[in-house]
Structure formats: structure tokens, C-alpha cells
Design a protein around this motif. Structure first.
Motif, PDB file in Angstrom:
ATOM      1  N   SER A  13       0.802  -1.227   0.000  1.00  0.00           N
ATOM      2  CA  SER A  13       0.000   0.000   0.000  1.00  0.00           C
ATOM      3  C   SER A  13       0.837   1.281   0.000  1.00  0.00           C
ATOM      4  CB  SER A  13      -0.945   0.005   1.207  1.00  0.00           C
ATOM      5  OG  SER A  13      -0.212  -0.074   2.423  1.00  0.00           O
ATOM      6  N   ALA A  14       2.165   1.183  -0.155  1.00  0.00           N
ATOM      7  CA  ALA A  14       2.986   2.390  -0.245  1.00  0.00           C
ATOM      8  C   ALA A  14       2.671   3.124  -1.536  1.00  0.00           C
ATOM      9  CB  ALA A  14       4.466   2.031  -0.185  1.00  0.00           C
ATOM     10  N   ASN A  15       2.693   4.457  -1.491  1.00  0.00           N
ATOM     11  CA  ASN A  15       2.342   5.238  -2.677  1.00  0.00           C
ATOM     12  C   ASN A  15       3.261   6.443  -2.851  1.00  0.00           C
ATOM     13  OD1 ASN A  15       0.708   7.456  -4.153  1.00  0.00           O
ATOM     14  ND2 ASN A  15      -0.371   5.568  -4.668  1.00  0.00           N
ATOM     15  N   SER A  16       3.113   7.442  -2.008  1.00  0.00           N
ATOM     16  CA  SER A  16       3.927   8.658  -2.140  1.00  0.00           C
ATOM     17  C   SER A  16       4.588   9.080  -0.830  1.00  0.00           C
ATOM     18  CB  SER A  16       3.069   9.818  -2.653  1.00  0.00           C
ATOM     19  OG  SER A  16       2.099  10.209  -1.683  1.00  0.00           O
ATOM     20  N   GLN A  17       3.992   8.704   0.286  1.00  0.00           N
ATOM     21  CA  GLN A  17       4.512   9.163   1.571  1.00  0.00           C
ATOM     22  C   GLN A  17       5.791   8.424   1.948  1.00  0.00           C
ATOM     23  OE1 GLN A  17       1.692   9.484   4.816  1.00  0.00           O
ATOM     24  NE2 GLN A  17      -0.020   9.537   3.374  1.00  0.00           N
ATOM     25  N   PHE A  18       6.721   9.162   2.540  1.00  0.00           N
ATOM     26  CA  PHE A  18       7.958   8.543   2.997  1.00  0.00           C
ATOM     27  C   PHE A  18       8.375   9.144   4.323  1.00  0.00           C
ATOM     28  CE2 PHE A  18       9.383  12.100   0.326  1.00  0.00           C
ATOM     29  CZ  PHE A  18      10.388  12.687   1.090  1.00  0.00           C
ATOM     30  N   PHE A  19       9.351   8.511   4.960  1.00  0.00           N
ATOM     31  CA  PHE A  19       9.844   9.009   6.237  1.00  0.00           C
ATOM     32  C   PHE A  19      11.360   8.910   6.282  1.00  0.00           C
ATOM     33  CE2 PHE A  19       8.599   4.583   6.777  1.00  0.00           C
ATOM     34  CZ  PHE A  19       9.632   3.998   7.483  1.00  0.00           C
ATOM     35  N   LEU A  20      11.957   9.789   7.079  1.00  0.00           N
ATOM     36  CA  LEU A  20      13.400   9.845   7.275  1.00  0.00           C
ATOM     37  C   LEU A  20      13.679   9.530   8.736  1.00  0.00           C
ATOM     38  CD1 LEU A  20      14.076  13.169   5.328  1.00  0.00           C
ATOM     39  CD2 LEU A  20      14.213  10.825   4.438  1.00  0.00           C
ATOM     40  N   MET A  21      14.553   8.568   8.978  1.00  0.00           N
ATOM     41  CA  MET A  21      14.834   8.134  10.335  1.00  0.00           C
ATOM     42  C   MET A  21      15.653   9.182  11.096  1.00  0.00           C
ATOM     43  SD  MET A  21      13.230   5.306  10.342  1.00  0.00           S
ATOM     44  CE  MET A  21      13.673   4.810  12.013  1.00  0.00           C
ATOM     45  N   ARG A  22      15.173   9.537  12.283  1.00  0.00           N
ATOM     46  CA  ARG A  22      15.912  10.440  13.168  1.00  0.00           C
ATOM     47  C   ARG A  22      16.886   9.662  14.046  1.00  0.00           C
ATOM     48  NH1 ARG A  22      12.757  15.543  14.213  1.00  0.00           N
ATOM     49  NH2 ARG A  22      13.381  15.470  16.412  1.00  0.00           N
ATOM     50  N   HIS A  23      16.530   8.414  14.360  1.00  0.00           N
ATOM     51  CA  HIS A  23      17.369   7.540  15.174  1.00  0.00           C
ATOM     52  C   HIS A  23      17.201   6.103  14.687  1.00  0.00           C
ATOM     53  CE1 HIS A  23      18.547  10.601  18.110  1.00  0.00           C
ATOM     54  NE2 HIS A  23      17.311  11.057  18.018  1.00  0.00           N
ATOM     55  N   ALA A  24      18.045   5.214  15.174  1.00  0.00           N
ATOM     56  CA  ALA A  24      17.963   3.802  14.793  1.00  0.00           C
ATOM     57  C   ALA A  24      16.664   3.184  15.300  1.00  0.00           C
ATOM     58  CB  ALA A  24      19.165   3.043  15.351  1.00  0.00           C
ATOM     59  N   TYR A  25      16.098   2.276  14.486  1.00  0.00           N
ATOM     60  CA  TYR A  25      14.825   1.654  14.862  1.00  0.00           C
ATOM     61  C   TYR A  25      14.721   0.274  14.218  1.00  0.00           C
ATOM     62  CZ  TYR A  25      10.630   2.726  17.420  1.00  0.00           C
ATOM     63  OH  TYR A  25       9.669   2.772  18.397  1.00  0.00           O
ATOM     64  N   PRO A  26      15.415  -0.728  14.776  1.00  0.00           N
ATOM     65  CA  PRO A  26      15.507  -2.033  14.123  1.00  0.00           C
ATOM     66  C   PRO A  26      14.183  -2.776  13.957  1.00  0.00           C
ATOM     67  CG  PRO A  26      16.452  -2.098  16.348  1.00  0.00           C
ATOM     68  CD  PRO A  26      16.227  -0.657  16.014  1.00  0.00           C
ATOM     69  N   SER A  27      13.164  -2.432  14.706  1.00  0.00           N
ATOM     70  CA  SER A  27      11.893  -3.167  14.589  1.00  0.00           C
ATOM     71  C   SER A  27      11.201  -2.940  13.249  1.00  0.00           C
ATOM     72  CB  SER A  27      10.947  -2.768  15.729  1.00  0.00           C
ATOM     73  OG  SER A  27      10.635  -1.398  15.667  1.00  0.00           O
ATOM     74  N   LEU A  28      11.672  -1.992  12.446  1.00  0.00           N
ATOM     75  CA  LEU A  28      11.072  -1.752  11.126  1.00  0.00           C
ATOM     76  C   LEU A  28      11.639  -2.658  10.043  1.00  0.00           C
ATOM     77  CD1 LEU A  28      10.874   2.158  10.958  1.00  0.00           C
ATOM     78  CD2 LEU A  28       9.262   0.533  11.952  1.00  0.00           C
ATOM     79  N   GLU A  29      12.728  -3.351  10.337  1.00  0.00           N
ATOM     80  CA  GLU A  29      13.370  -4.183   9.322  1.00  0.00           C
ATOM     81  C   GLU A  29      12.425  -5.245   8.777  1.00  0.00           C
ATOM     82  OE1 GLU A  29      16.938  -5.758  11.091  1.00  0.00           O
ATOM     83  OE2 GLU A  29      17.559  -3.760  11.756  1.00  0.00           O
ATOM     84  N   LYS A  30      12.435  -5.374   7.440  1.00  0.00           N
ATOM     85  CA  LYS A  30      11.617  -6.352   6.716  1.00  0.00           C
ATOM     86  C   LYS A  30      10.124  -6.092   6.850  1.00  0.00           C
ATOM     87  CE  LYS A  30      13.931  -9.866   8.606  1.00  0.00           C
ATOM     88  NZ  LYS A  30      14.388 -11.252   8.883  1.00  0.00           N
TER      89      LYS A  30
END
Length: 280
Positions: A178-195
Motif C-alpha cells: 500500500s505504499a504510494n507517495s509518503q515517505f519518512f526519514l529516520m531520526r534515530h535507529a529503529y531495528p523493529s522496522l526491518e523487513k
């Protein structure tokens, strides 16, 4: 459909600030630098300053192509950072500036994983026996053990980006595709988002700007904005910044890996390896 990044309070509690470390012992030499492909550099001019993201089509080709298409159409100009969490990320790219919108293009199929081959330019920083950690350009990556390449039909192994500070990724809704146009930039490390989300690049200039963006969920008015978003190759030569970044295959980078490893000990993380860049 709500296209905001989906997180729970329990997941948020897993984030931890990076450990402090001493500065590098020596500056990179002339031979340690590389010049990124200008067609893969996203120049984001915000009211807080300039951010430059190195996109990595080797990892997420469809998502990089979408970001380029929307950028060249002027879609991102004037878009707000509408959802910004201090120890996490800054989200933007919604024409409605609230997390519910997207472009008129079809949603993208997820690219959480990619196939890593011997020709990918991968530079290993840690061998974990059953897996390995390294870099493709400026992007930190983890993969299966390279020993498995000889056993797969395509001679490649599964790999995925690590969600270190500065990593750029696509937001999505409930569905994986469901990704389309919105994106995000990481401010700090966040390993739970992997995969779980598609990473497609990393900030090489302006992480301090990302971290200076006004915080809120949602952000109260006035929100910080992307005033102008361009591909470096499209900027007129007379005003185009000259960008260079340290090559992960360089002697300086290899020495820096060992310095950080010695400093961090058992808690060593690729996210702690800083990649110097310069803009002129």
C-alpha cells in the motif's frame, strides 16, 4: 486509506539512543571519497535547511523510480512534515499533509527484501555466521550468509536495509503493498522496522536538519515543509552542489569500522559507523 506508519506504544518503547563514541582519529584522504550518481541524489530544501538523500535503486528499484517520478512532477514541493516523533522518524509526502493521501499513481508492491549478489558492491562490516552486515553505498544492509549464494538458483541471497539514522523509507497503510507517495526519514535507529517497510536510501547530508524538524503526532501548525525537492542531475549546472561521500570500500572506512568495533565491543552496530560527506 490511512497511509501513516503503523506503530504501537510497545514498539516505540524498543527504540534506544545511540551510544556515544570518540571522533575518528584521522580525516579521510583524497582516495577515500566517491562521487555519487547525481541521478540518485534527492535534494530536499526545507525551511530548516537542506537534506540530501542518496537513493539506492539496487535495493528498491520500484520505490526509487516512484520517488523520482513524483519529484520530477513537483509533487513533493511544499509538502509538510506532518508526523514527527522525536526518537524515531519524520514523515512527509502526503498531498493532504495529514497521512491519508497519496498520488494518482497505483500503490507499489513491497520491496522489503532484495536479492543480493556478488556484483552488488556490498562491503561487509560484520560476519555473524548465519548472516552478514555491511553497506551498499551509504545504506546499511543485513543479509543471509554469503555461503548460501552457491546453493541458490540465482546465485543470490535475501537482504534488507537496516533502519539506522538517516535511512529513507516508504510509509504504508495496513496492507504490505500500500505504499504510494509518503515517505519518512529516520531520526534515530529503529531495528523493529526491518523487513516490514521498504527502505530506499539514506540521508548523507542534513541529518541535523531531519532532527531539527518540529515534533508532533500530528505536528501542530505551523508545520515544517519541504519547500523544493529535486534530483541533483536536474539542477542547473551553475547552481548544482558538488557532493562527495566516503566510499565504504576505502581504507579510511575499513579503519573506521575497526575503531568503532573496538569502541563498542559486544554492542557493535553498523548504525554507529558514521559516513562523512562534503558539499561544495
Amino acid at each position: 486509506m490511512i497511509r501513516s506508519l503503523l506503530l504501537t506504544a510497545a514498539v516505540l518503547a524498543m527504540a534506544a539512543p545511540a551510544a556515544a563514541q570518540s571522533p575518528p582519529a584521522a580525516a579521510p584522504s583524497a582516495a577515500d571519497w566517491r562521487t555519487p550518481n547525481p541521478d540518485d541524489l534527492l535534494v530536499i530544501d526545507t525551511n530548516k535547511g537542506r537534506i540530501i538523500v542518496e537513493m539506492t535503486p539496487e535495493v528498491a528499484p520500484a520505490h526509487v523510480q516512484r520517488v523520482k517520478e513524483l519529484t520530477r512532477a513537483g509533487f513533493y514541493d511544499g509538502r509538510s512534515f506532518f508526523r514527527v516523533i522525536d526518537d524515531f522518524m519524520a514523515q512527509t509526502g502526503d498531498p493532504e499533509d495529514k497521512g491519508t493521501g497519496g498520488s494518482d499513481k497505483p500503490d507499489l508492491q513491497q520491496e522489503f527484501l532484495f536479492r543480493l549478489g556478488a556484483d552488488a558492491g556490498f562491503v561487509q562490516v560484520a560476519d555473524l555466521n548465519v548472516s552478514q552486515v555491511g553497506f551498499i553505498k551509504s545504506l546499511p544492509v543485513m543479509s543471509q550468509s554469503p555461503m548460501l549464494m552457491a546453493m541458490t538458483a540465482d546465485g543470490r541471497i535475501s537482504a534488507w536495509p537496516l533502519y539506522c539514522p538517516g535511512v529513507a523509507a516508504m510509509a504504508r497503510g495496513q496492507g504490505e503493498d500500500s505504499a504510494n507517495s509518503q515517505f519518512f526519514l529516520m531520526r534515530h535507529a529503529y531495528p523493529s522496522l526491518e523487513k516490514r517497510y521498504t527502505g530506499w536510501g539514506r540521508v548523507i547530508v542534513g541529518l541535523d536538519v531531519v532532527r531539527a524538524i518540529k515534533v508532533g503526532e500530528p505536528v501542530a501548525p505551523p508545520q515544517d515543509k519541504m519547500d523544493k525537492v529535486r534530483i541533483l542531475a536536474d539542477i542547473p549546472a551553475a547552481e548544482r552542489p558538488k557532493v562527495r561521500v566516503v566510499d565504504p570500500s576505502s581504507a579510511w572506512f575499513k579503519a573506521e569500522i575497526e575503531r568503532v568495533r573496538a569502541s563498542q565491543g559486544p554492542s557493535f552496530s553498523a548504525c554507529e559507523i558514521k559516513i562523512p560527506s562534503e558539499v561544495k
